[in-house]
Design an enzyme around this catalytic site. Structure first.
Site, PDB file in Angstrom:
ATOM      1  N   ASP A  12       0.970  -1.044   0.023  1.00 23.29           N
ATOM      2  CA  ASP A  12      -0.045   0.056  -0.120  1.00 23.29           C
ATOM      3  C   ASP A  12       1.044   1.241  -0.119  1.00 23.29           C
ATOM      4  O   ASP A  12       1.707   1.401   0.909  1.00 23.29           O
ATOM      5  CB  ASP A  12      -0.809   0.018   1.503  1.00 23.29           C
ATOM      6  CG  ASP A  12      -1.874  -0.929   1.278  1.00 23.29           C
ATOM      7  OD1 ASP A  12      -2.035  -1.775   0.087  1.00 23.29           O
ATOM      8  OD2 ASP A  12      -2.652  -1.180   2.372  1.00 23.29           O
ATOM      9  N   LYS A  39      -6.840  -6.726   0.862  1.00 22.94           N
ATOM     10  CA  LYS A  39      -7.790  -7.232   1.776  1.00 22.94           C
ATOM     11  C   LYS A  39      -7.573  -8.744   2.261  1.00 22.94           C
ATOM     12  O   LYS A  39      -7.900  -8.909   3.376  1.00 22.94           O
ATOM     13  CB  LYS A  39      -9.190  -7.216   1.117  1.00 22.94           C
ATOM     14  CG  LYS A  39      -9.486  -5.803   0.737  1.00 22.94           C
ATOM     15  CD  LYS A  39     -10.862  -5.601   0.156  1.00 22.94           C
ATOM     16  CE  LYS A  39     -11.049  -4.145  -0.353  1.00 22.94           C
ATOM     17  NZ  LYS A  39     -10.672  -3.171   0.216  1.00 22.94           N
ATOM     18  N   GLU A 137     -10.240  -9.770  -4.720  1.00 20.04           N
ATOM     19  CA  GLU A 137      -9.130  -8.929  -5.406  1.00 20.04           C
ATOM     20  C   GLU A 137      -8.183  -9.951  -6.002  1.00 20.04           C
ATOM     21  O   GLU A 137      -6.992  -9.503  -6.375  1.00 20.04           O
ATOM     22  CB  GLU A 137      -8.480  -8.122  -4.167  1.00 20.04           C
ATOM     23  CG  GLU A 137      -9.032  -6.960  -3.543  1.00 20.04           C
ATOM     24  CD  GLU A 137      -8.023  -5.979  -2.905  1.00 20.04           C
ATOM     25  OE1 GLU A 137      -7.200  -6.557  -2.200  1.00 20.04           O
ATOM     26  OE2 GLU A 137      -8.704  -4.996  -2.593  1.00 20.04           O
ATOM     27  N   ASP A 238      -7.447   6.962  10.231  1.00 22.38           N
ATOM     28  CA  ASP A 238      -7.422   6.456   8.936  1.00 22.38           C
ATOM     29  C   ASP A 238      -8.359   5.165   8.846  1.00 22.38           C
ATOM     30  O   ASP A 238      -8.005   4.160   9.694  1.00 22.38           O
ATOM     31  CB  ASP A 238      -5.772   6.075   8.868  1.00 22.38           C
ATOM     32  CG  ASP A 238      -5.723   5.176   7.497  1.00 22.38           C
ATOM     33  OD1 ASP A 238      -6.568   4.777   6.720  1.00 22.38           O
ATOM     34  OD2 ASP A 238      -4.465   4.793   7.088  1.00 22.38           O
ATOM     35  N   ASP A 244     -11.689  -4.936   7.109  1.00 25.59           N
ATOM     36  CA  ASP A 244     -10.853  -6.332   7.125  1.00 25.59           C
ATOM     37  C   ASP A 244     -10.727  -6.489   8.603  1.00 25.59           C
ATOM     38  O   ASP A 244     -10.664  -8.027   8.829  1.00 25.59           O
ATOM     39  CB  ASP A 244      -9.518  -5.859   6.575  1.00 25.59           C
ATOM     40  CG  ASP A 244      -9.517  -5.652   5.165  1.00 25.59           C
ATOM     41  OD1 ASP A 244     -10.632  -6.175   4.554  1.00 25.59           O
ATOM     42  OD2 ASP A 244      -8.797  -4.721   4.528  1.00 25.59           O
TER      43      ASP A 244
HETATM   44  O1  RIB Z   1      -9.207  -2.907   2.788  1.00 26.00           O
HETATM   45  C1  RIB Z   1      -8.189  -2.134   2.591  1.00 26.00           C
HETATM   46  C2  RIB Z   1      -7.290  -2.790   1.657  1.00 26.00           C
HETATM   47  O2  RIB Z   1      -7.893  -2.690   0.378  1.00 26.00           O
HETATM   48  C3  RIB Z   1      -5.810  -1.750   1.528  1.00 26.00           C
HETATM   49  O3  RIB Z   1      -4.926  -2.453   2.332  1.00 26.00           O
HETATM   50  C4  RIB Z   1      -5.543  -2.036   0.008  1.00 26.00           C
HETATM   51  O4  RIB Z   1      -4.523  -3.127  -0.223  1.00 26.00           O
HETATM   52  C5  RIB Z   1      -6.833  -2.603  -0.597  1.00 26.00           C
HETATM   53  O5  RIB Z   1      -6.663  -3.970  -0.826  1.00 26.00           O
END
Ligand code: RIB
Length: 298
Positions: A12, A39, A137, A238, A244
């Site tokens: 990230d 995620k 993802e 944040d 998650d």
């Molecule tokens: O849910 C947050 C995540 O979404 C981040 O860490 C980013 O990598 C995306 O996958």
């Protein structure tokens, strides 16, 4: 119940900005950090920090090996993580420094290198009472869901980010659907959790549902149970990975066999703690931190 998490692992790139950038605007960030995320990684890490037993499968590029190491350091079984010759999956994240809200662009990269034949190998390692935890993802989602259905493996799905093809996939093994208020509308056509539950029950009668509603808490439907969990009030720094963290802690509670209200309360508190800290994976609290928090006792 063991958890087999099959999901993304990202680097990230996080920019703290005065507001989320507008079309055509160039904006100066006050800070920039590179953090572990994705995620799949975040949820597997949250499970492990909550004390659950979890195996994570996914693909990293050469520059992503520290992501595997991070999971291993926290007790996640990473023997199913593959290193591939594909650029590392990543995310560009803006965080509004006033509100903590974010916007995220993901690049699939290595996360899209999961092949159908590899999916068969992964699912062949699952035991009958394992649950497979998925987000959206990675590649081969259709094969994973079909493979779980064929083997009778229960699926916990967080359809994030939502894509229309998900609704056409075989969700007959769906045990839990965990969505936020945007995803619930995308998947069921309504933002109203009670109406969404009616849709879910008609389409996937075997499934239970959790809808997370940000500052408005969460609501869970399972059989005839309807449980409302208010959010814990915090000053958000944040919000990345709040969902998650919630999911990892919630699934850990299911693994422990906790009553659903307890699973929800603990997940909600863990998620509230996460939003008070910067970053995705780095913001996820440990089980000790969550258990020590007085707010869980009331
Ligand atoms: O849910 C947050 C995540 O979404 C981040 O860490 C980013 O990598 C995306 O996958």
């Amino acid at each position: 119940m063991g958890v087999l998490s099959i999901g993304s692992m990202n680097l990230d790139y996080v920019y703290r900005v005065p507001h989320l950038v507008k079309p055509g605007e160039t904006l100066t960030a006050s800070a920039m950090e590179t953090n572990p995320g994705g995620k799949g990684l975040n949820q597997a890490l949250a499970l492990a920090k909550a004390g659950a037993s979890v195996r994570h499968a996914g693909c990293v590029g050469r520059t992503g090996e520290p992501l595997r190491d991070l999971l291993a350091e926290h007790g996640v079984d990473v023997s199913l993580v593959q290193t591939v010759d594909v650029p590392q999956g990543s995310a560009v994240i803006q965080v509004d420094e006033a509100t903590g809200q974010n916007s995220i662009v993901i690049f699939g990269g290595s996360n899209r290198a999961l092949s159908e034949s590899r999916v068969t190998e992964l699912l062949d390692t699952a035991k009958d009472d394992d649950v497979v935890l998925l987000q959206n993802e990675i590649s081969a989602m259709g094969s994973i869901l079909t493979g779980c259905a064929k083997r009778g493996l229960a699926v916990i799905l967080n359809p994030a980010p939502y894509s229309d093809d998900l609704a056409t996939m075989d969700l007959s093994s769906l045990a839990w659907l965990i969505v936020n208020e945007v995803e619930v509308a995308q998947l069921t056509g309504t933002e109203n959790p009670d109406m969404a539950w009616t849709v879910v029950r008609n389409r996937w009668p075997q499934a239970s549902l959790v809808v997370t509603l940000g500052e408005r808490g969460s609501v869970c439907f399972s059989g005839d149970e309807r449980i409302v969990q208010p959010a814990f009030a915090v000053d958000a720094v944040d919000t990345t990975a709040a969902g998650d963290t919630f999911i990892g802690y919630f699934v850990a509670g299911l693994q422990e066999g906790l009553p659903l209200p307890r699973c929800l309360a603990r997940a909600s508190l863990a998620s509230a703690i996460a939003v008070t800290r910067p970053g995705a994976a780095p913001s996820i609290p440990t089980r000790d931190e969550v258990d020590a928090d007085e707010r869980l006792r009331h």
